[in-house]
Scaffold this active site. Structure first.
Site, PDB file in Angstrom:
ATOM      1  N   TRP A 165       0.765  -1.086   0.174  1.00 47.16           N
ATOM      2  CA  TRP A 165      -0.006  -0.091  -0.062  1.00 47.16           C
ATOM      3  C   TRP A 165       0.704   1.373   0.012  1.00 47.16           C
ATOM      4  CZ3 TRP A 165      -4.421  -0.499  -1.800  1.00 47.16           C
ATOM      5  CH2 TRP A 165      -5.094  -1.758  -1.653  1.00 47.16           C
TER       6      TRP A 165
ATOM      7  N   ASN B  84       0.166   3.000  -5.444  1.00 50.53           N
ATOM      8  CA  ASN B  84      -0.366   4.173  -5.782  1.00 50.53           C
ATOM      9  C   ASN B  84       0.204   5.267  -5.035  1.00 50.53           C
ATOM     10  OD1 ASN B  84      -2.286   5.980  -6.590  1.00 50.53           O
ATOM     11  ND2 ASN B  84      -4.040   4.716  -6.346  1.00 50.53           N
ATOM     12  N   ILE B  85       1.230   5.732  -5.662  1.00 51.28           N
ATOM     13  CA  ILE B  85       1.917   6.744  -4.903  1.00 51.28           C
ATOM     14  C   ILE B  85       1.056   8.146  -5.016  1.00 51.28           C
ATOM     15  CG2 ILE B  85       3.929   8.351  -5.120  1.00 51.28           C
ATOM     16  CD1 ILE B  85       4.466   5.587  -4.119  1.00 51.28           C
ATOM     17  N   PRO B  86       0.506   8.591  -5.936  1.00 52.84           N
ATOM     18  CA  PRO B  86      -0.401   9.883  -5.688  1.00 52.84           C
ATOM     19  C   PRO B  86      -1.424   9.617  -4.607  1.00 52.84           C
ATOM     20  CG  PRO B  86      -0.326   9.265  -7.990  1.00 52.84           C
ATOM     21  CD  PRO B  86       0.505   8.109  -7.361  1.00 52.84           C
ATOM     22  N   VAL B  87      -2.120   8.545  -4.574  1.00 61.04           N
ATOM     23  CA  VAL B  87      -2.949   8.468  -3.482  1.00 61.04           C
ATOM     24  C   VAL B  87      -2.407   8.222  -2.119  1.00 61.04           C
ATOM     25  CG1 VAL B  87      -4.708   6.808  -2.224  1.00 61.04           C
ATOM     26  CG2 VAL B  87      -4.953   7.506  -4.622  1.00 61.04           C
ATOM     27  N   HIS B  88      -1.178   7.394  -1.904  1.00 55.63           N
ATOM     28  CA  HIS B  88      -0.371   7.278  -0.722  1.00 55.63           C
ATOM     29  C   HIS B  88       0.155   8.509  -0.274  1.00 55.63           C
ATOM     30  CE1 HIS B  88       2.100   5.412   2.176  1.00 55.63           C
ATOM     31  NE2 HIS B  88       3.011   5.986   1.597  1.00 55.63           N
TER      32      HIS B  88
ATOM     33  N   TYR C  42      -2.793  11.143   7.275  1.00 57.49           N
ATOM     34  CA  TYR C  42      -2.313  10.380   8.357  1.00 57.49           C
ATOM     35  C   TYR C  42      -1.440  11.161   9.230  1.00 57.49           C
ATOM     36  CZ  TYR C  42       0.554   6.452   9.901  1.00 57.49           C
ATOM     37  OH  TYR C  42       1.184   5.375  10.667  1.00 57.49           O
TER      38      TYR C  42
ATOM     39  N   HIS D  84     -13.766   3.453  -2.362  1.00 64.67           N
ATOM     40  CA  HIS D  84     -13.853   2.191  -3.108  1.00 64.67           C
ATOM     41  C   HIS D  84     -15.187   1.887  -3.193  1.00 64.67           C
ATOM     42  CE1 HIS D  84      -9.648   1.778  -2.718  1.00 64.67           C
ATOM     43  NE2 HIS D  84      -9.424   1.142  -3.805  1.00 64.67           N
TER      44      HIS D  84
ATOM     45  N   TYR E 210     -26.530  -9.460 -11.160  1.00 62.50           N
ATOM     46  CA  TYR E 210     -27.488 -10.277 -12.157  1.00 62.50           C
ATOM     47  C   TYR E 210     -28.867 -10.728 -11.377  1.00 62.50           C
ATOM     48  CZ  TYR E 210     -24.553 -11.438 -15.990  1.00 62.50           C
ATOM     49  OH  TYR E 210     -23.965 -11.385 -17.316  1.00 62.50           O
TER      50      TYR E 210
HETATM   51  C1  LIG Z   1      -1.943   4.219   6.311  1.00 65.94           C
HETATM   52  C2  LIG Z   1      -0.680   4.578   5.270  1.00 65.94           C
HETATM   53  C3  LIG Z   1      -0.718   6.054   4.816  1.00 65.94           C
HETATM   54  C4  LIG Z   1       0.406   4.357   6.215  1.00 65.94           C
HETATM   55  O1  LIG Z   1       1.584   4.735   5.544  1.00 65.94           O
HETATM   56  P1  LIG Z   1       3.153   4.331   6.155  1.00 65.94           P
HETATM   57  O2  LIG Z   1       4.094   4.619   5.116  1.00 65.94           O
HETATM   58  O3  LIG Z   1       2.881   2.813   6.578  1.00 65.94           O
HETATM   59  O4  LIG Z   1       3.059   4.918   7.390  1.00 65.94           O
HETATM   60  P2  LIG Z   1       4.302   5.036   8.635  1.00 65.94           P
HETATM   61  O5  LIG Z   1       3.827   4.881  10.079  1.00 65.94           O
HETATM   62  O6  LIG Z   1       5.465   4.261   8.064  1.00 65.94           O
HETATM   63  O7  LIG Z   1       4.732   6.658   8.501  1.00 65.94           O
HETATM   64  C5  LIG Z   1       5.016   7.215   7.279  1.00 65.94           C
HETATM   65  C6  LIG Z   1       5.331   8.675   7.504  1.00 65.94           C
HETATM   66  O8  LIG Z   1       4.764   9.437   8.697  1.00 65.94           O
HETATM   67  C7  LIG Z   1       5.777   9.611   9.442  1.00 65.94           C
HETATM   68  N1  LIG Z   1       5.396   9.666  10.756  1.00 65.94           N
HETATM   69  C8  LIG Z   1       5.369   8.574  11.688  1.00 65.94           C
HETATM   70  N2  LIG Z   1       4.928   9.248  12.860  1.00 65.94           N
HETATM   71  C9  LIG Z   1       4.742  10.320  13.116  1.00 65.94           C
HETATM   72  C10 LIG Z   1       4.441  11.273  14.031  1.00 65.94           C
HETATM   73  N3  LIG Z   1       4.039  11.031  15.115  1.00 65.94           N
HETATM   74  N4  LIG Z   1       4.358  12.677  13.518  1.00 65.94           N
HETATM   75  C11 LIG Z   1       4.544  13.223  12.250  1.00 65.94           C
HETATM   76  N5  LIG Z   1       4.893  12.133  11.181  1.00 65.94           N
HETATM   77  C12 LIG Z   1       5.108  11.024  11.627  1.00 65.94           C
HETATM   78  C13 LIG Z   1       7.053   9.087   9.307  1.00 65.94           C
HETATM   79  O9  LIG Z   1       8.225   9.689   9.502  1.00 65.94           O
HETATM   80  C14 LIG Z   1       6.656   8.751   7.842  1.00 65.94           C
HETATM   81  O10 LIG Z   1       7.150   9.916   7.133  1.00 65.94           O
HETATM   82  P3  LIG Z   1       8.208   9.841   5.657  1.00 65.94           P
HETATM   83  O11 LIG Z   1       7.117   9.193   4.770  1.00 65.94           O
HETATM   84  O12 LIG Z   1       8.106  11.127   5.321  1.00 65.94           O
HETATM   85  O13 LIG Z   1       9.192   8.933   5.650  1.00 65.94           O
HETATM   86  C15 LIG Z   1      -0.591   3.790   4.165  1.00 65.94           C
HETATM   87  O14 LIG Z   1      -0.621   2.416   4.148  1.00 65.94           O
HETATM   88  C16 LIG Z   1      -1.671   4.134   2.978  1.00 65.94           C
HETATM   89  O15 LIG Z   1      -1.683   5.075   2.274  1.00 65.94           O
HETATM   90  N6  LIG Z   1      -2.853   3.162   3.051  1.00 65.94           N
HETATM   91  C17 LIG Z   1      -3.959   3.536   2.032  1.00 65.94           C
HETATM   92  C18 LIG Z   1      -3.617   3.520   0.723  1.00 65.94           C
HETATM   93  C19 LIG Z   1      -4.656   3.187  -0.159  1.00 65.94           C
HETATM   94  O16 LIG Z   1      -5.802   3.191   0.307  1.00 65.94           O
HETATM   95  N7  LIG Z   1      -4.513   3.220  -1.271  1.00 65.94           N
HETATM   96  C20 LIG Z   1      -5.286   3.348  -2.326  1.00 65.94           C
HETATM   97  C21 LIG Z   1      -4.782   2.878  -3.670  1.00 65.94           C
HETATM   98  S1  LIG Z   1      -6.282   2.410  -4.757  1.00 65.94           S
END
Ligand SMILES: CC(C)(COP(=O)(O)OP(=O)(O)OC[C@H]1O[C@@H](n2cnc3c(N)ncnc32)[C@H](O)[C@@H]1OP(=O)(O)O)[C@@H](O)C(=O)NCCC(=O)NCCS
Length: 512
Positions: free
Chosen positions: A399, A403-407, A415, A440, A502
């Protein structure tokens, strides 16, 4: 045997040493150079003798070693080693196996394709595709919906301009943005549900456009708010530094350097214009920035290649859906209605192959060809639309990378703000997946005009799945689990929706 070989030369070496020392001493005496009373000469002779004997011993050692090596070469043919397929062997070159997998994949799919052609004939029908978009050639409700979306874009710009001038308070601005964003989600939903002329495909496209717009306008609102906050902080610190100047004023050279740095860069509130907002609306990103990285020029060959891929893969997707997916789905209806579990499993596995292939082609078509085409046309510099999700060993990694734009949007606008407010990581992640599950479901249930929780449940299931895979599986096993969830998980949801659709529309009578 090797023991014997090693003992032999050692014994021989020792006896040779004494023999050599004695020979050397006798030789010197015979030359008449060693006499009684000339002690220093004697000691020199002894030293020479010792040196010579050492060299001889070394020579003998070398020849003995060579002999042992030589003998080993002929006699011993085993050494301590692991079999290549043991994980402890450290062997990792499976290029041949990968090629074999590709050949097997092509062959087995060629057979399936032939079987499909023999069973159903050619089902690809471009006219049918057009009718999926437009039932009535004089009524284009989905296209009208997309055109109307401009109203919400302009409302966001108007609100931001008022906020920048201080005419609207922050609270009022937040309320207007909130109402605007809610309308962006609700207006197309009600239109699609009310108007019978909106086809499911037209509905998906219109709602997809509105969902993207919702995420973009949310980002636009947030970034402009951050800019205002920075402006206020700067203004406050400037007024403080004017009343009590702490730093010496920058010299003329420093001033020039600063000026050069901001040249060509847009700063708040100069960004609040139509050109800037519409560039963002069409750019392949969901996160707003005042100054996007720009590519220096449009590469025509790159653009044409992406255009060709877009057209080709689009045709391929439609052809595969008509020729392969639709008959497989139609054949799956009866086992589902009879609740015949073994036949259901067989149908599910059968459907998983075309479904997965179509999903992979869709990934390339959308994230590589289409987004790169738009980016090249708009000279948008950041082309990281996906990362190496195919190497995912955990569901979390998938995840984060598919999908980098959404992530990026999720991290920046949902988040991280939650984490900063003190929400725990797990609750934050669950909340992101909940929002993602909602979208979704919104994109599937509304166009089908049928509310079923399958897409929602599929997304929410990612949270426990991520925990299970992360906790119990590592390396290749984790990677296989991620692939399995993609290959099997999606067709389950597809079959659920199609079955319900269906049953709802044909009352099960046409299902065979
Ligand atoms: C939920 C989600 C956002 C979690 O992402 P993740 O990368 O696993 O999250 P992490 O806990 O590792 O932390 C990510 C970031 O938050 C930062 N972070 C962690 N704790 C923090 C805090 N207390 N305060 C501020 N930032 C914090 C980290 O440093 C990290 O930053 P960086 O990206 O700049 O390195 C991700 O799984 C996601 O995007 N899910 C949904 C995807 C989706 O639905 N896609 C649809 C596609 S169709």
């Amino acid at each position: 045997m090797s023991d014997k070989l090693e003992k032999g030369p050692t014994t021989r070496r020792r006896s040779t040493f004494f023999a050599a020392a004695a020979t050397s001493a006798t030789l010197k005496e015979a030359n008449g150079k060693s006499t009684v009373g000339r002690n220093n000469k004697v000691s020199n002779a002894k030293q020479d003798c010792y040196r010579n004997s050492k060299e001889i011993v070394q020579d003998l050692h070398t020849t003995a070693k060579q002999r042992v090596k030589h003998e080993r070469h002929y006699f011993s043919c085993h050494k301590l080693q692991e079999s290549l397929l043991s994980s402890s062997s450290g062997y990792s070159n499976y290029r041949g196996i990968l090629n074999w997998s590709i050949v097997m994949l092509v062959l087995s799919n060629a057979r399936l394709f032939l079987e499909n052609l023999l069973n159903y004939g050619v089902l690809v029908d471009p006219i049918q595709v057009i009718s999926m978009f437009w039932e009535d050639p004089y009524s284009w409700p989905a296209a009208c919906l997309v055109i109307v979306s401009n109203v919400f874009i302009l409302a966001a710009l108007y609100t931001e301009r008022r906020l920048s001038l201080g005419i609207f308070s922050e609270q009022l601005g937040t309320t207007i943005h909130g109402v605007n964003l809610m309308t962006v989600l609700c207006f197309p939903m009600f239109t699609v549900l009310i108007l019978d002329s909106v086809t499911p495909v037209g509905g998906v496209i219109a709602l997809g456009v509105y969902t993207v717009l919702f995420l973009k306008l949310y980002s636009y609102k947030d970034v402009n708010k951050w800019c205002r906050a920075i402006q206020h902080t700067k203004a406050r610190s400037l007024s403080r530094s004017l009343s009590c100047p702490a730093d010496p004023p920058a010299g003329p050279s420093g001033h020039r350097a600063n000026k050069r740095k901001v040249e060509g860069q847009v700063s708040y509130p100069q960004n609040l214009n139509y050109g800037d907002l519409y560039y963002f609306v069409f750019a392949p990103t969901l996160c707003y920035e005042l100054n996007f990285p720009r590519s220096p020029r449009i590469r025509k060959r790159f653009l044409l290649r992406r255009l060709f891929e877009m057209v080709f893969f689009m045709q391929l997707l439609v052809g595969l859906i008509q020729q392969w997916m639709v008959p497989s789905i139609q054949n799956s209806m009866k086992p589902f209605q009879d609740m015949d579990f073994s036949r259901m499993a067989e149908r599910l596995l059968k459907l998983s192959v075309p479904n997965h292939l179509i999903w992979l082609i869709f990934f390339y078509w959308f994230f590589h060809s289409s987004l790169n085409f738009v980016a090249e046309l708009m000279q948008f510099g950041d082309r990281e639309f996906y990362r190496d999700w195919w190497n995912s060993e955990t569901v979390t990694y998938f995840w984060q990378n598919w999908n980098i734009p959404v992530h990026k949007w999720c991290l920046r606008h949902f988040y991280k703000p939650m984490l900063k407010r003190g929400v725990s990581k797990w609750v934050g992640q669950a909340a992101v997946f909940l929002a993602s599950a909602f979208f979704h479901e919104y994109l599937v249930s509304v166009p089908l005009k049928m509310f079923r929780p399958w897409a929602f449940m599929g997304m929410m299931a990612q949270v426990p799945l991520a925990w299970i895979v992360g906790r119990f599986l590592r390396g290749n096993y984790g990677n296989a689990a991620v692939w399995m969830s993609l290959i099997i998980g999606q067709p389950i949801a597809v079959l659920m929706y199609v079955h319900d659709y269906y049953v709802l529309h044909f009352d099960g009578t046409e299902a065979t």
